[in-house]
Motif scaffolding. Structure first.
Motif, PDB file in Angstrom:
ATOM      1  N   MET A 203       0.824  -1.205   0.000  1.00 18.72           N
ATOM      2  CA  MET A 203       0.000   0.000   0.000  1.00 18.72           C
ATOM      3  C   MET A 203       0.859   1.256   0.000  1.00 18.72           C
ATOM      4  SD  MET A 203      -3.142   1.074   2.470  1.00 18.72           S
ATOM      5  CE  MET A 203      -4.024   2.617   2.149  1.00 18.72           C
ATOM      6  N   ALA A 204       1.944   1.253   0.764  1.00 15.39           N
ATOM      7  CA  ALA A 204       2.825   2.423   0.807  1.00 15.39           C
ATOM      8  C   ALA A 204       3.446   2.691  -0.556  1.00 15.39           C
ATOM      9  CB  ALA A 204       3.914   2.225   1.859  1.00 15.39           C
ATOM     10  N   SER A 205       3.777   1.638  -1.295  1.00 14.91           N
ATOM     11  CA  SER A 205       4.362   1.833  -2.621  1.00 14.91           C
ATOM     12  C   SER A 205       3.382   2.531  -3.549  1.00 14.91           C
ATOM     13  CB  SER A 205       4.802   0.490  -3.210  1.00 14.91           C
ATOM     14  OG  SER A 205       3.681  -0.315  -3.573  1.00 14.91           O
ATOM     15  N   ALA A 206       2.089   2.205  -3.434  1.00  9.28           N
ATOM     16  CA  ALA A 206       1.078   2.870  -4.255  1.00  9.28           C
ATOM     17  C   ALA A 206       0.964   4.345  -3.881  1.00  9.28           C
ATOM     18  CB  ALA A 206      -0.270   2.175  -4.083  1.00  9.28           C
ATOM     19  N   ILE A 207       0.963   4.636  -2.586  1.00  9.01           N
ATOM     20  CA  ILE A 207       0.847   6.025  -2.138  1.00  9.01           C
ATOM     21  C   ILE A 207       2.074   6.833  -2.529  1.00  9.01           C
ATOM     22  CG2 ILE A 207       0.751   7.493  -0.090  1.00  9.01           C
ATOM     23  CD1 ILE A 207      -1.017   5.430   1.227  1.00  9.01           C
ATOM     24  N   LEU A 208       3.260   6.269  -2.333  1.00  7.80           N
ATOM     25  CA  LEU A 208       4.483   6.986  -2.688  1.00  7.80           C
ATOM     26  C   LEU A 208       4.583   7.217  -4.188  1.00  7.80           C
ATOM     27  CD1 LEU A 208       7.027   5.281  -0.247  1.00  7.80           C
ATOM     28  CD2 LEU A 208       6.007   7.557  -0.066  1.00  7.80           C
ATOM     29  N   GLY A 209       4.020   6.299  -4.975  1.00  3.98           N
ATOM     30  CA  GLY A 209       3.970   6.526  -6.412  1.00  3.98           C
ATOM     31  C   GLY A 209       3.128   7.744  -6.757  1.00  3.98           C
ATOM     32  N   CYS A 210       2.001   7.898  -6.069  1.00  3.58           N
ATOM     33  CA  CYS A 210       1.141   9.071  -6.287  1.00  3.58           C
ATOM     34  C   CYS A 210       1.836  10.353  -5.854  1.00  3.58           C
ATOM     35  CB  CYS A 210      -0.174   8.910  -5.521  1.00  3.58           C
ATOM     36  SG  CYS A 210      -1.211   7.555  -6.097  1.00  3.58           S
ATOM     37  N   TRP A 237       8.680   9.511 -12.315  1.00  7.33           N
ATOM     38  CA  TRP A 237       7.403   8.794 -12.253  1.00  7.33           C
ATOM     39  C   TRP A 237       7.366   7.631 -13.232  1.00  7.33           C
ATOM     40  CZ3 TRP A 237       3.818   8.823 -16.378  1.00  7.33           C
ATOM     41  CH2 TRP A 237       4.096   9.716 -17.422  1.00  7.33           C
ATOM     42  N   LEU A 238       8.094   7.734 -14.349  1.00  6.08           N
ATOM     43  CA  LEU A 238       8.150   6.615 -15.286  1.00  6.08           C
ATOM     44  C   LEU A 238       9.036   5.491 -14.769  1.00  6.08           C
ATOM     45  CD1 LEU A 238       8.408   8.168 -18.866  1.00  6.08           C
ATOM     46  CD2 LEU A 238       6.456   7.004 -17.822  1.00  6.08           C
ATOM     47  N   LYS A 239      10.041   5.847 -13.994  1.00  2.00           N
ATOM     48  CA  LYS A 239      10.975   4.855 -13.470  1.00  2.00           C
ATOM     49  C   LYS A 239      10.389   4.057 -12.319  1.00  2.00           C
ATOM     50  CE  LYS A 239      14.820   7.823 -14.842  1.00  2.00           C
ATOM     51  NZ  LYS A 239      15.920   8.702 -14.378  1.00  2.00           N
TER      52      LYS A 239
END
Length: 441
Positions: A203-210, A237-239
């Protein structure tokens, strides 16, 4: 008045008889932890109800977890302050226990209000309609248990508040939470992991991506990639795609005991869909196919533009919405490394494909990506016109991304109607009246 003799006082106290009582042997884990007598009521004892934590008798569940119904349902006015105090005490205890070296940020009522907005508003803008509900149900409980996820949730919520108020200035507190989230997240990846740890990491990876996509790199298109001088933040953001693959392997959200498994299943089904069908090329302009060398004899093995163009072709007839968001995210997550290398080298064909993707995404993008995508799409169009304007059909090929930019450079001011960004309920902005807490100092 003469002073009392401490020894005499001690002797008198020891002479007092201790009141007889029955010792609780089968009390819940939380009462034992707090060293208070448990009435052993099930499923929840009275002490845990009063303190505002879940009641655990199984000796397996984590102790002192906030009681969900207490934490997020508006209590009676006379009990609100005590409930907030109990929840804050529970959260701060959890943060202290899990923070490295005892260094811990202490939450206050303002942070509790942010967490409420995260649960009632911000988390519902992540993922599809189905997965956002899973995140709402499980995400806040995970944040209570894992400080790195808590910091990430607070960061994203503060960004959402800024987006609603049309503010671009990042506060010191927001930067602090973002720094803590990323540093604690990276440390967590290198240690032993429980099942709960793995879910929190995913879940944190999804939030940090945003949060990464929401960080605009300049105040104008001229200050954005590919026009600005090279920077370590270029295309960050692409990486994220490669990082998401690594996190997927570590977190393994498809495992049977994952509370995020329903979300992972939908994510997996969308990501693993066939993307290399020649039929998808029919949705792209013939001039673009010619420029990219995507003829009948091309293949993924001989042309690094093949798979990205096929994924783009699949997206062209689809309108971005919360239902289709995962389809669009597949373009980034499944991006081949050789295609990303071409973009970093500013290959005009790869950059043009990226402009088409951003234009589709920008047409009705989530709040956390809209402004950055608008700026970078405009910057890409200017770059291609300025340095590759002589390429055959370039002016015509830029008409599509330009069409999506028309009107976006003059966005509606706050208070006017706008449908440019996705939100949980289809509206931009938020209202304090939707708060579930009432705070009193």
């Amino acid at each position: 008045m003469s002073a009392r003799n401490p020894l005499q006082v001690a002797n008198n106290d020891s002479a007092r008889k201790r009141r007889a009582h029955t010792k609780s042997r089968g009390g819940c884990g939380n009462c034992k932890l707090r060293r208070v007598k448990c009435d052993e009521s099930r499923p929840c004892c009275k002490k845990c109800q009063t303190f505002g934590v879940s009641c655990t008798y199984d000796r397996i569940s984590s102790a002192l977890q906030p009681f969900e119904e207490v934490a997020f349902v508006l209590g009676a006015p006379q009990t609100t302050v005590s409930v907030n105090r109990a929840v804050l005490g529970t959260l701060n205890d959890s943060i202290r226990r899990q923070s490295p070296g005892g260094r811990a940020f202490q939450l206050n009522n303002r942070d509790l209000a942010l967490l409420n907005r995260f649960r009632e508003r911000t988390v519902l803008t992540l993922g599809s309609e189905k997965t956002s509900l899973v995140l709402q149900r499980e995400g806040t409980k995970l944040a209570f248990q894992h400080p790195f996820l808590l910091h990430a949730a607070l960061t994203l919520t503060m960004m959402h508040d800024r987006a609603d108020s049309w503010s671009t200035k990042q506060s010191v507190l927001e930067l602090y939470h973002w720094t803590e989230a990323t540093s604690q997240f990276n440390r967590k990846l290198s240690g032993p992991l429980t099942s709960s740890d793995r879910d929190a990491i995913w879940m944190a990876s999804a939030i940090l991506g945003c949060t990464t996509l929401g960080q605009v790199q300049g105040d104008s298109p001229e200050e954005c990639w590919p026009l600005r001088p090279p920077s370590v933040a270029d295309l960050d953001w692409l990486k994220l795609g490669e990082g998401k693959k690594v996190v997927w392997e570590i977190a393994d959200p498809l495992r049977p005991d994952s509370i995020l498994r329903p979300m992972a299943l939908e994510h997996y089904d969308n990501m693993m869909a066939e993307v290399s069908d020649q039929e998808s090329f029919k949705a792209l302009p013939a001039e673009l196919l010619e420029l990219c060398g995507l003829g009948p004899g091309s293949s993924p093995e001989t042309n690094p533009l093949y798979r990205p163009a096929a994924m783009l072709g699949r997206l062209m007839p689809i309108e971005l919405s919360q239902k289709t968001l995962l389809h669009f995210m597949g373009f980034v997550i499944l991006m081949p490394p050789d295609f990303l290398a071409l973009i970093e080298a500013k290959d005009h064909r790869a950059v043009l494909l990226l402009a088409y993707y951003i234009a589709k995404l920008r047409g009705r993008s989530p709040w956390w990506s809209g402004r950055r995508l608008q700026m970078e799409c405009e910057a890409i169009c200017r770059y291609l016109e300025r340095f590759h304007g002589g390429v055959p059909h370039m002016k015509k090929l830029l008409e599509f991304p330009r069409t999506y930019l028309v009107g976006l450079n003059h966005a509606s001011p706050p208070g006017s109607e706008s449908t440019e960004s996705l939100s949980a309920d289809g509206n931009t902005g938020s209202s304090e009246s939707s708060m579930s807490f009432v705070f009193s100092d």
